[in-house]
Design a protein around this motif. Structure first.
Motif, short mmCIF file in Angstrom:
data_model
loop_
_atom_site.label_atom_id
_atom_site.label_comp_id
_atom_site.label_asym_id
_atom_site.label_seq_id
_atom_site.Cartn_x
_atom_site.Cartn_y
_atom_site.Cartn_z
N VAL A 81 -8.13 -20.37 -16.48
CA VAL A 81 -7.92 -20.39 -15.03
C VAL A 81 -6.56 -21.02 -14.74
CG1 VAL A 81 -8.88 -21.06 -12.80
CG2 VAL A 81 -10.43 -20.70 -14.74
N ILE A 82 -5.80 -20.35 -13.89
CA ILE A 82 -4.46 -20.79 -13.54
C ILE A 82 -4.23 -20.54 -12.06
CG2 ILE A 82 -3.44 -18.57 -14.17
CD1 ILE A 82 -1.04 -20.13 -15.32
N ILE A 88 -2.82 -21.82 -25.39
CA ILE A 88 -3.99 -22.37 -24.71
C ILE A 88 -5.00 -21.27 -24.37
CG2 ILE A 88 -4.79 -23.52 -22.59
CD1 ILE A 88 -2.12 -25.07 -22.62
N PHE A 89 -4.51 -20.10 -23.96
CA PHE A 89 -5.38 -19.00 -23.52
C PHE A 89 -5.67 -17.98 -24.63
CE2 PHE A 89 -4.40 -19.09 -18.63
CZ PHE A 89 -5.07 -20.29 -18.53
N LYS A 90 -5.27 -18.25 -25.86
CA LYS A 90 -5.37 -17.23 -26.92
C LYS A 90 -6.79 -16.75 -27.19
CE LYS A 90 -5.36 -20.61 -30.63
NZ LYS A 90 -4.53 -21.28 -31.59
N ILE A 130 -8.98 -14.08 -17.86
CA ILE A 130 -8.06 -15.02 -17.23
C ILE A 130 -8.15 -14.80 -15.73
CG2 ILE A 130 -5.65 -15.72 -16.93
CD1 ILE A 130 -5.21 -14.83 -19.86
N ILE A 131 -8.20 -15.90 -14.99
CA ILE A 131 -8.28 -15.83 -13.54
C ILE A 131 -7.07 -16.54 -12.96
CG2 ILE A 131 -9.60 -16.53 -11.50
CD1 ILE A 131 -12.14 -16.27 -13.25
N THR A 144 -0.95 -28.41 -15.34
CA THR A 144 -2.26 -28.12 -15.93
C THR A 144 -2.76 -26.71 -15.66
OG1 THR A 144 -3.31 -29.06 -13.96
CG2 THR A 144 -3.06 -30.53 -15.84
N VAL A 145 -3.72 -26.31 -16.49
CA VAL A 145 -4.55 -25.12 -16.33
C VAL A 145 -5.97 -25.55 -16.70
CG1 VAL A 145 -2.68 -23.49 -16.85
CG2 VAL A 145 -4.14 -24.31 -18.70
N ALA A 146 -6.93 -24.65 -16.52
CA ALA A 146 -8.31 -24.99 -16.87
C ALA A 146 -8.87 -23.97 -17.86
CB ALA A 146 -9.19 -25.04 -15.62
N ILE A 147 -9.81 -24.43 -18.66
CA ILE A 147 -10.58 -23.57 -19.55
C ILE A 147 -12.05 -23.79 -19.21
CG2 ILE A 147 -11.30 -23.13 -21.94
CD1 ILE A 147 -8.47 -22.28 -21.56
#
Length: 157
Positions: free
Chosen positions: A5-6, A22-24, A29-30, A138-141
């Protein structure tokens, strides 16, 4: 199911190489708005589905300002947050979450990250990887596994 999430990238994707790490492992993805063209550019780097909503700095009607997605049996409400005054309080967003029966609420707009579970509803703001207001890029997972939700906020250098 792993969801990246970004939000609030504002046309600054200089961190894309770190984001790729991070997103691999993400299945989705949102992007929560404030710059729709960034969500389109993410498609160049990631092969998973990319969902998005428009923010207060996105001037188009072709992308919805909010949406509901069912992901791994969880109802996920996506919004940028400006229409719910999230910079000032969470009341309107909390009422909307109850109204739609959300399990997870994803929002941006504040440029400050947070992840909190209240009354069995996760409220997640990934912050901003380019223009943070809390001093952290930051981003979220989000991981949904066996009906359980785990959320982590990840820093970007």
């Amino acid at each position: 199911m792993i969801i990246g999430v970004i939000s609030d990238t504002h046309r600054n994707l200089y961190f894309i190489s770190e984001l790729q790490d991070i997103f691999k492992n993400c299945d989705k993805i949102i992007h929560l708005g404030d710059n729709l063209s960034d969500a389109e550019e993410l498609k160049e780097y990631f092969k998973c589905p990319i969902l998005n909503v428009r923010g207060n700095c996105d001037f188009t009607r072709t992308v919805p300002s909010e949406r509901i997605e069912i992901i791994e049996g969880k109802k996920v409400f996506l919004t940028h947050g400006h229409e719910y005054d999230v910079k000032w309080h969470m009341n309107a967003l909390t009422y909307k979450a109850r109204e739609v029966g959300a399990d997870i609420v994803l929002f941006g707009h504040t440029h400050s990250s947070m992840a909190e579970c209240v009354d069995n509803v996760w409220y997640v703001n990934p912050g901003s990887p380019s223009l943070p207001r809390d001093g952290r890029k930051t981003v979220a997972i989000i991981e949904i596994k066996n009906g359980m939700v785990q959320v982590s906020i990840r820093g970007i250098k």
